[in-house]
Write a protein that holds these residues in place. Structure first.
Motif, PDB file in Angstrom:
ATOM      1  N   THR A   7       0.859  -1.177   0.000  1.00 18.65           N
ATOM      2  CA  THR A   7       0.000   0.000   0.000  1.00 18.65           C
ATOM      3  C   THR A   7       0.894   1.224   0.000  1.00 18.65           C
ATOM      4  OG1 THR A   7      -0.065   0.205   2.405  1.00 18.65           O
ATOM      5  CG2 THR A   7      -1.747  -1.223   1.378  1.00 18.65           C
ATOM      6  N   GLU A   8       0.329   2.354  -0.316  1.00 13.17           N
ATOM      7  CA  GLU A   8       1.098   3.603  -0.292  1.00 13.17           C
ATOM      8  C   GLU A   8       1.656   3.857   1.109  1.00 13.17           C
ATOM      9  OE1 GLU A   8       2.050   5.762  -2.766  1.00 13.17           O
ATOM     10  OE2 GLU A   8       1.330   4.136  -4.031  1.00 13.17           O
ATOM     11  N   ARG A   9       0.882   3.515   2.093  1.00 16.16           N
ATOM     12  CA  ARG A   9       1.321   3.703   3.480  1.00 16.16           C
ATOM     13  C   ARG A   9       2.516   2.796   3.789  1.00 16.16           C
ATOM     14  NH1 ARG A   9      -2.979   4.184   8.006  1.00 16.16           N
ATOM     15  NH2 ARG A   9      -1.733   5.505   9.330  1.00 16.16           N
ATOM     16  N   ASP A  10       2.452   1.522   3.343  1.00 16.67           N
ATOM     17  CA  ASP A  10       3.568   0.591   3.553  1.00 16.67           C
ATOM     18  C   ASP A  10       4.805   1.040   2.786  1.00 16.67           C
ATOM     19  OD1 ASP A  10       1.997  -1.021   5.174  1.00 16.67           O
ATOM     20  OD2 ASP A  10       1.454  -2.411   3.545  1.00 16.67           O
ATOM     21  N   ARG A  11       4.575   1.501   1.555  1.00 15.18           N
ATOM     22  CA  ARG A  11       5.695   1.986   0.728  1.00 15.18           C
ATOM     23  C   ARG A  11       6.370   3.178   1.394  1.00 15.18           C
ATOM     24  NH1 ARG A  11       6.281   5.655  -3.469  1.00 15.18           N
ATOM     25  NH2 ARG A  11       7.908   5.088  -4.947  1.00 15.18           N
ATOM     26  N   LEU A  12       5.588   4.096   1.901  1.00 14.93           N
ATOM     27  CA  LEU A  12       6.131   5.269   2.588  1.00 14.93           C
ATOM     28  C   LEU A  12       6.922   4.848   3.819  1.00 14.93           C
ATOM     29  CD1 LEU A  12       6.405   8.314   2.913  1.00 14.93           C
ATOM     30  CD2 LEU A  12       4.223   8.304   4.136  1.00 14.93           C
ATOM     31  N   ALA A  13       6.382   3.923   4.612  1.00 17.39           N
ATOM     32  CA  ALA A  13       7.081   3.442   5.805  1.00 17.39           C
ATOM     33  C   ALA A  13       8.396   2.774   5.423  1.00 17.39           C
ATOM     34  CB  ALA A  13       6.198   2.471   6.581  1.00 17.39           C
ATOM     35  N   ASP A  14       8.388   2.004   4.324  1.00 22.08           N
ATOM     36  CA  ASP A  14       9.610   1.346   3.858  1.00 22.08           C
ATOM     37  C   ASP A  14      10.644   2.374   3.419  1.00 22.08           C
ATOM     38  OD1 ASP A  14      11.178  -1.001   3.002  1.00 22.08           O
ATOM     39  OD2 ASP A  14      10.776  -0.237   0.973  1.00 22.08           O
ATOM     40  N   LEU A  15      10.210   3.369   2.661  1.00 20.59           N
ATOM     41  CA  LEU A  15      11.136   4.411   2.212  1.00 20.59           C
ATOM     42  C   LEU A  15      11.709   5.202   3.384  1.00 20.59           C
ATOM     43  CD1 LEU A  15       9.206   5.718  -0.921  1.00 20.59           C
ATOM     44  CD2 LEU A  15      11.380   4.483  -0.913  1.00 20.59           C
ATOM     45  N   GLU A  16      10.883   5.496   4.363  1.00 21.19           N
ATOM     46  CA  GLU A  16      11.366   6.223   5.540  1.00 21.19           C
ATOM     47  C   GLU A  16      12.378   5.394   6.313  1.00 21.19           C
ATOM     48  OE1 GLU A  16       7.668   7.207   7.436  1.00 21.19           O
ATOM     49  OE2 GLU A  16       7.620   9.194   6.494  1.00 21.19           O
ATOM     50  N   ALA A  17      12.150   4.090   6.416  1.00 25.16           N
ATOM     51  CA  ALA A  17      13.100   3.212   7.106  1.00 25.16           C
ATOM     52  C   ALA A  17      14.422   3.167   6.350  1.00 25.16           C
ATOM     53  CB  ALA A  17      12.520   1.798   7.237  1.00 25.16           C
ATOM     54  N   ARG A  18      14.351   3.093   5.020  1.00 26.39           N
ATOM     55  CA  ARG A  18      15.588   3.095   4.223  1.00 26.39           C
ATOM     56  C   ARG A  18      16.324   4.423   4.349  1.00 26.39           C
ATOM     57  NH1 ARG A  18      14.375   1.031  -1.654  1.00 26.39           N
ATOM     58  NH2 ARG A  18      12.201   0.696  -1.165  1.00 26.39           N
ATOM     59  N   GLN A  19      15.567   5.508   4.417  1.00 26.33           N
ATOM     60  CA  GLN A  19      16.190   6.826   4.573  1.00 26.33           C
ATOM     61  C   GLN A  19      16.909   6.918   5.922  1.00 26.33           C
ATOM     62  OE1 GLN A  19      13.550  10.244   4.873  1.00 26.33           O
ATOM     63  NE2 GLN A  19      15.015  11.474   3.703  1.00 26.33           N
ATOM     64  N   ARG A  20      16.269   6.432   6.987  1.00 27.21           N
ATOM     65  CA  ARG A  20      16.924   6.445   8.312  1.00 27.21           C
ATOM     66  C   ARG A  20      18.205   5.617   8.281  1.00 27.21           C
ATOM     67  NH1 ARG A  20      11.612   6.254   9.960  1.00 27.21           N
ATOM     68  NH2 ARG A  20      11.616   3.989  10.147  1.00 27.21           N
ATOM     69  N   LYS A  21      18.145   4.450   7.635  1.00 25.31           N
ATOM     70  CA  LYS A  21      19.334   3.591   7.550  1.00 25.31           C
ATOM     71  C   LYS A  21      20.453   4.303   6.776  1.00 25.31           C
ATOM     72  CE  LYS A  21      21.010  -0.907   6.192  1.00 25.31           C
ATOM     73  NZ  LYS A  21      20.808  -2.105   5.417  1.00 25.31           N
ATOM     74  N   MET A  22      20.092   4.957   5.672  1.00 25.70           N
ATOM     75  CA  MET A  22      21.090   5.677   4.878  1.00 25.70           C
ATOM     76  C   MET A  22      21.693   6.823   5.688  1.00 25.70           C
ATOM     77  SD  MET A  22      22.754   5.944   2.058  1.00 25.70           S
ATOM     78  CE  MET A  22      21.853   4.947   0.903  1.00 25.70           C
ATOM     79  N   ASN A  23      20.859   7.542   6.424  1.00 28.97           N
ATOM     80  CA  ASN A  23      21.370   8.628   7.266  1.00 28.97           C
ATOM     81  C   ASN A  23      22.317   8.097   8.329  1.00 28.97           C
ATOM     82  OD1 ASN A  23      20.006  10.623   5.884  1.00 28.97           O
ATOM     83  ND2 ASN A  23      18.252  10.617   7.253  1.00 28.97           N
ATOM     84  N   ASP A  24      21.999   6.943   8.908  1.00 24.44           N
ATOM     85  CA  ASP A  24      22.888   6.319   9.892  1.00 24.44           C
ATOM     86  C   ASP A  24      24.216   5.941   9.251  1.00 24.44           C
ATOM     87  OD1 ASP A  24      20.920   6.585  11.811  1.00 24.44           O
ATOM     88  OD2 ASP A  24      20.307   4.467  11.752  1.00 24.44           O
ATOM     89  N   GLU A  25      24.163   5.374   8.043  1.00 25.44           N
ATOM     90  CA  GLU A  25      25.388   4.997   7.335  1.00 25.44           C
ATOM     91  C   GLU A  25      26.228   6.216   6.994  1.00 25.44           C
ATOM     92  OE1 GLU A  25      24.750   2.324   4.034  1.00 25.44           O
ATOM     93  OE2 GLU A  25      23.289   1.173   5.196  1.00 25.44           O
TER      94      GLU A  25
END
Length: 80
Positions: A7-25
């Motif tokens: 869903t768009e909501r799941d996709r957004l949550a996935d993208l936000e999680a990837r963004q947090r991981k990238m920021n941590d890296e």
């Protein structure tokens, strides 16, 4: 078996999680590089500078870029 569409909501949550991981890296890589540079400083006779001079020198070198800072400094006469 076909995977259900996100869903768009799941996709957004996935993208936000990837963004947090990238920021941590990014932060980990930034800290590692700064640690390497700090280790180089430990080998230099920086005690010849005041803390204010040292901070200002680095601030200005970072501001204008390493190449420009080196060109400017190399053009100065040698200290006696």
């Amino acid at each position: 078996m076909e995977m259900p569409k996100m869903t768009e909501r799941d996709r957004l949550a996935d993208l936000e999680a990837r963004q947090r991981k990238m920021n941590d890296e990014l932060e980990i890589a930034r800290r590692a590089l700064r640690g390497r540079y700090a280790a180089m400083i430990a080998e230099m006779p920086v005690e010849k500078l005041t803390e204010r001079e040292f901070r200002e020198l680095l601030t200005q070198a970072v501001r204008v870029g390493g190449g420009a800072a080196l060109t400017a400094i190399k053009g100065l006469p040698a200290a006696i």
